[in-house]
Design an enzyme around this catalytic site. Structure first.
Site, PDB file in Angstrom:
ATOM      1  N   GLU A   1      27.942   9.710  30.850  1.00  0.00           N
ATOM      2  CA  GLU A   1      29.248   9.799  30.207  1.00  0.00           C
ATOM      3  C   GLU A   1      30.144  10.792  30.931  1.00  0.00           C
ATOM      4  O   GLU A   1      29.705  11.875  31.341  1.00  0.00           O
ATOM      5  CB  GLU A   1      29.084  10.221  28.742  1.00  0.00           C
ATOM      6  CG  GLU A   1      30.375  10.169  27.950  1.00  0.00           C
ATOM      7  CD  GLU A   1      30.170  10.453  26.478  1.00  0.00           C
ATOM      8  OE1 GLU A   1      30.979   9.966  25.666  1.00  0.00           O
ATOM      9  OE2 GLU A   1      29.209  11.162  26.128  1.00  0.00           O
TER      10      GLU A   1
ATOM     11  N   ASN B   1      39.211   2.384  25.404  1.00  0.00           N
ATOM     12  CA  ASN B   1      38.449   2.173  24.174  1.00  0.00           C
ATOM     13  C   ASN B   1      39.300   1.446  23.145  1.00  0.00           C
ATOM     14  O   ASN B   1      40.483   1.728  22.998  1.00  0.00           O
ATOM     15  CB  ASN B   1      37.981   3.512  23.599  1.00  0.00           C
ATOM     16  CG  ASN B   1      36.891   4.140  24.446  1.00  0.00           C
ATOM     17  OD1 ASN B   1      36.844   3.944  25.657  1.00  0.00           O
ATOM     18  ND2 ASN B   1      36.012   4.888  23.831  1.00  0.00           N
ATOM     19  N   VAL B   2      38.671   0.524  22.449  1.00  0.00           N
ATOM     20  CA  VAL B   2      39.371  -0.265  21.439  1.00  0.00           C
ATOM     21  C   VAL B   2      39.003   0.281  20.062  1.00  0.00           C
ATOM     22  O   VAL B   2      37.862   0.187  19.630  1.00  0.00           O
ATOM     23  CB  VAL B   2      39.018  -1.756  21.542  1.00  0.00           C
ATOM     24  CG1 VAL B   2      39.761  -2.548  20.472  1.00  0.00           C
ATOM     25  CG2 VAL B   2      39.350  -2.277  22.932  1.00  0.00           C
TER      26      VAL B   2
ATOM     27  N   ILE C   1      36.352  -7.968  20.227  1.00  0.00           N
ATOM     28  CA  ILE C   1      37.488  -8.484  20.991  1.00  0.00           C
ATOM     29  C   ILE C   1      37.500 -10.005  20.952  1.00  0.00           C
ATOM     30  O   ILE C   1      38.548 -10.629  20.757  1.00  0.00           O
ATOM     31  CB  ILE C   1      37.423  -7.983  22.444  1.00  0.00           C
ATOM     32  CG1 ILE C   1      37.497  -6.457  22.482  1.00  0.00           C
ATOM     33  CG2 ILE C   1      38.570  -8.581  23.261  1.00  0.00           C
ATOM     34  CD1 ILE C   1      38.762  -5.892  21.902  1.00  0.00           C
TER      35      ILE C   1
ATOM     36  N   ARG D   1      26.465  12.350  26.762  1.00  0.00           N
ATOM     37  CA  ARG D   1      25.328  11.466  26.919  1.00  0.00           C
ATOM     38  C   ARG D   1      25.113  11.142  28.394  1.00  0.00           C
ATOM     39  O   ARG D   1      26.028  11.325  29.206  1.00  0.00           O
ATOM     40  CB  ARG D   1      25.544  10.181  26.122  1.00  0.00           C
ATOM     41  CG  ARG D   1      25.700  10.413  24.620  1.00  0.00           C
ATOM     42  CD  ARG D   1      26.116   9.154  23.888  1.00  0.00           C
ATOM     43  NE  ARG D   1      27.432   8.705  24.316  1.00  0.00           N
ATOM     44  CZ  ARG D   1      28.091   7.696  23.745  1.00  0.00           C
ATOM     45  NH1 ARG D   1      27.528   7.036  22.741  1.00  0.00           N
ATOM     46  NH2 ARG D   1      29.282   7.345  24.159  1.00  0.00           N
TER      47      ARG D   1
ATOM     48  N   LYS E   1      36.008   2.034  32.114  1.00  0.00           N
ATOM     49  CA  LYS E   1      34.766   2.633  32.593  1.00  0.00           C
ATOM     50  C   LYS E   1      34.311   2.032  33.914  1.00  0.00           C
ATOM     51  O   LYS E   1      33.363   2.536  34.538  1.00  0.00           O
ATOM     52  CB  LYS E   1      33.673   2.486  31.534  1.00  0.00           C
ATOM     53  CG  LYS E   1      33.946   3.309  30.274  1.00  0.00           C
ATOM     54  CD  LYS E   1      32.884   3.090  29.214  1.00  0.00           C
ATOM     55  CE  LYS E   1      33.148   4.002  28.016  1.00  0.00           C
ATOM     56  NZ  LYS E   1      34.456   3.767  27.391  1.00  0.00           N
TER      57      LYS E   1
END
Length: 614
Positions: free
Chosen positions: A539, A437-438, A281, A536, A399
Site C-alpha cells: 500500500e 477509489n469509488v 461498478i 498494508r 493503482k
C-alpha cells in the site's frame, strides 16, 4: 441552593403582588391599620404564601425552562395566594378590601410569569452565545422537528436558527419560536445566516424521499445530517443512518455532472455487454445503460448470486422499456465461454469491469489475480476483436500507475496488453478508464467505516497521512460510458477529481455524520476511536492517475482528459503474455512478481523470506 434562590424570588414576588394590589385599591402598600396589626397580617400572608409555593413545587421548576407546564404550576399558586390574602385577613381580623385578594392573584401571575420568562431567556442567551455554537437549520417543522428544536435550545453546542418545510401551509409561520421558510431558499439562507448544519428531522419519510431531499441539499456549503426521531433513539437505540448521506457529502465537493448527449447516442438501440456485471461498478453500469434505451443488455459474471440479484432488480425495468435483458454465468479466464457468449449475443459495445480489485487479497493470491486481471482482459479483448465489435472499454484504476502492489501491477499489465492490441485493431476501438477509489463500492473504505461505526468502533486507518482520489459510483459509471463514446483507440481516460482526500478526514467526517464524536486519545473523551493500524503490504501513502502529465488531450467534457502514454512494443507484449502464461501454468507466484518487476515501472518485488534448511 438553586431551589432556595428560586423560592426566595417567588416569595418576594408574592409580597410584591400583595403590595401592588393594595396600592391600586387604596394608594397604600398595605392595610390601613396600626403597624403591629399590619405586621401580623403580612406575616400570616407570607406563611400561607410560602406553604402555597412549596405545596405546588413552583421553586423546583428549572429557571431555564419556560413552557406550558410552568404556567400550570403558577396558576394554582396564584389561586392559593388569593385565598391566602383573604384567609390572613380573616385570621388576623384585619380589614382588607375584597378586591385586594383577587388583585394579589392577578399581579402574582403576571409578575411570576414575566420574571420567569426573562430569567429563562437570559440563561438561554448565555448558553447560546457564551461560546461559538454551531448554527443549524432544521428541515421539517413537524413533531420531530419541534422536539429537536426544543432539545437544541438547551444546548450550548448547537443553535437552531429556523425551520424549512415543503408544506406551504406552515411556511412563513412561527413554530417553537422560529420562522418556517421555503426549502428553495436554503442556499441563500445558509450563506446569509452562516449555517453550519442542516438537520433533516423527518423520521416518518421513506428512504427514497430522504435520499431525494439529501441529494437536493448536497451542493450546500453545510453539513447534512439525517436525524432519527427521539422515540426511535429511546426505543431502538438508533444512531443516525449515515447510509442516507450521499457520498459527495463525504468528499466535501459536489458531484461532477457527467451528463452528455454522446452517452445516449452511443448506447441507444445497441447491444451492450458488461463483464463483472454483479460488482459495484458493473451493476451501476447496467443501471445507467438501461436509461440509455439499448436494444439488448448482456450481464456476464461468475457469481451466480450477484447475477441473480441484479437480474431480479432490473428485469421489470427492462421489460417495461422493451429491452432484451440477458444474464450469463462464466469467467473471463475461460476464452471459449467468452467467445461463445459474444457469438450468441452479438454485442456492439463491451464494458469490461470484471477484475479482482481488493489489494490485500490479491497480494496473497498473485496467481489468480494475474490470471483474471491480465489474461482475462486479453481473452475478452481478443474475442471482441475477432467478432468485429465496435468498442471495448477496460475499467482500470489509479493503482496501476507506478504500482507497489500486485493488484495495481496486474491492472497496469492489462492496460499494456490492451494498448498493444489497440495498435493492430482496425475495427474495434479499445480504450481504458482510470479512476480512483469509488465511494460506496465493495472495496472502498465507506462500507468498512460504516460497519465499524455501527459496532461502536474503533475505525481503522492505515496511516494518518494516507490520501486517495475519490469519486462516487455514478461518477465512475458515467465516466466509463463517456469513455466508450469518446474512444478513438488506445486511449486512457481520467477524470479530474480535484485534490486527493485524506482517509483520516473521511473517517472523522463519517463519525461526525453518525451523530457521534471522535475520541480524543489524550483525554479519552468521545464516542468512536480512530485507530492507526499501519500501511498494508504493497500500500502507498498516495496514488497517481497519470504515468506522465505531458501528453494530456482535451475531450468534449472539460473534466475528462485523454492521456497518451508510452507502452510496450508488440514483441515485448508477446513476451510478457508468453512468460506470464507459463508461470500461471506452473503456479509460480515468485516468478510472477519477478516478471512484474521487469515490465511494470515502479513495482519492486518484496524480498523473499529464506526457507529454513531441513
Amino acid at each position: 441552593m438553586k431551589h432556595a434562590i428560586l423560592f426566595t424570588f417567588d416569595l418576594m414576588t408574592a409580597s410584591a403582588a400583595l403590595a401592588l394590589a393594595f396600592w391600586v385599591r387604596t394608594d397604600t402598600l398595605g392595610p390601613n391599620v396600626d403597624t403591629g396589626q399590619a405586621g401580623l397580617f403580612s406575616g400570616a400572608y407570607l406563611v400561607f404564601a410560602a406553604i402555597s409555593i412549596l405545596g405546588f413545587r413552583l421553586h423546583r421548576i428549572k429557571a431555564s425552562e419556560f413552557h406550558s407546564k410552568l404556567l400550570m404550576h403558577i396558576l394554582p399558586t396564584t389561586v392559593a395566594l388569593a385565598l391566602a390574602a383573604g384567609f390572613a385577613s380573616f385570621l388576623t381580623q384585619t380589614p382588607v378590601p375584597r378586591s385586594v385578594p383577587l388583585g394579589t392573584g392577578v399581579f402574582f401571575f403576571g409578575l411570576a410569569t414575566t420574571y420567569r420568562f426573562l430569567l429563562a431567556n437570559l440563561i438561554d442567551l448565555k448558553l447560546r452565545y457564551g461560546v461559538r455554537a454551531s448554527r443549524a437549520i432544521i428541515y421539517g417543522a413537524g413533531r420531530a422537528g419541534m422536539q429537536l428544536a426544543h432539545g437544541l435550545k438547551r444546548s450550548s453546542e448547537m443553535l437552531p436558527v429556523m425551520f424549512v418545510d415543503d408544506d406551504p401551509h406552515v411556511q412563513h409561520t412561527y413554530v417553537s419560536g422560529m420562522m418556517v421558510r421555503e426549502p428553495e431558499r436554503l442556499a441563500d439562507l445558509v450563506q446569509r445566516y452562516r449555517i453550519d448544519r442542516v438537520l433533516i428531522a423527518m423520521p416518518s419519510a421513506s428512504p427514497e424521499r430522504l435520499k431525494a431531499i439529501v441529494a437536493n441539499l448536497s451542493s450546500l456549503d453545510a453539513e447534512i445530517q439525517v436525524m432519527p426521531s427521539f422515540v426511535d433513539l429511546i426505543l431502538q437505540g438508533r444512531k443516525k443512518d449515515i447510509s442516507l448521506v450521499p457520498a459527495e457529502q463525504l468528499l466535501g465537493r459536489s458531484q461532477v455532472d457527467l451528463e452528455h448527449p454522446h452517452i445516449t447516442k452511443t448506447y441507444a438501440g445497441r447491444s451492450v455487454m458488461v463483464t463483472g456485471a454483479g460488482g459495484s461498478i458493473g451493476s451501476e453500469l447496467c443501471r445507467q445503460i438501461l436509461k440509455c434505451a439499448p436494444d439488448r443488455l448482456v450481464m456476464f459474471d461468475q457469481s451466480e448470486f450477484a447475477l441473480y440479484t441484479l437480474e431480479m432488480e432490473l428485469a421489470q425495468l427492462a421489460k417495461d422499456a422493451n429491452i432484451d435483458l440477458i444474464a450469463r454465468l462464466g469467467s473471463v479466464t475461460d476464452p471459449r465461454r467468452v467467445r461463445s457468449i459474444i457469438g450468441e449475443t452479438c454485442p456492439d459495445v463491451i464494458l469490461h469491469a470484471a477484475a479482482y480489485k481488493h489489494v490485500p487479497i490479491v497480494e496473497d493470491n498473485e496467481v489468480e489475480g494475474a490470471f483474471t486481471n491480465v489474461l482475462g482482459t486479453r481473452n475478452v479483448a481478443l474475442a471482441a476483436i475477432e467478432a468485429g465489435i465496435e468498442r471495448f472499454v477496460l475499467v482500470s484504476t489509479d493503482k496501476a500507475v507506478r504500482p507497489t502492489n500486485i493488484m495495481g501491477a496486474t491492472k497496469r499489465m492489462a492496460e499494456m496488453v490492451l494498448q498493444d492490441l489497440a495498435t493492430r485493431s482496425t475495427r474495434t476501438k479499445l480504450s481504458m478508464v482510470r479512476f480512483g477509489n469509488v465511494l460506496g463500492s465493495s472495496g472502498s473504505v465507506v462500507p468498512l467505516f460504516r460497519r465499524q461505526i455501527q459496532s461502536g468502533g474503533p475505525v481503522t486507518v492505515t496511516h494518518p497521512e494516507v490520501t486517495r482520489y475519490f469519486m462516487t459510483v455514478p461518477e465512475a459509471s458515467r465516466l466509463v460510458l463517456l469513455a466508450g463514446a469518446y474512444s478513438a483507440g488506445g486511449d486512457v481516460f481520467v477524470l479530474d477529481m480535484g485534490k486527493p482526500k485524506r482517509i483520516f478526514d473521511i473517517a472523522r467526517r463519517m463519525i461526525e455524520m453518525s451523530g457521534q464524536t471522535v475520541r480524543d486519545p489524550d483525554t479519552g473523551k468521545g464516542d468512536i476511536e480512530i485507530q492507526i493500524v499501519g500501511l498494508r503490504p504493497g500500500e502507498k501513502l498516495y496514488e497517481e492517475l497519470l504515468i506522465g502529465a505531458d501528453n494530456l488531450l482535451k475531450t468534449p467534457h472539460p473534466l475528462i482528459l485523454r492521456a497518451e502514454e508510452t507502452f510496450l512494443s508488440q514483441i515485448e507484449t508477446a513476451s510478457l503474455v508468453r512468460e506470464l502464461s507459463a508461470m500461471l501454468e506452473g503456479q509460480d507466484k515468485y516468478g510472477i512478481r519477478d516478471l512484474v518487476t521487469r515490465f511494470v515501472d515502479g513495482y519492486k518485488a518484496p524480498v523473499r523470506e529464506a526457507v529454513p534448511a531441513s
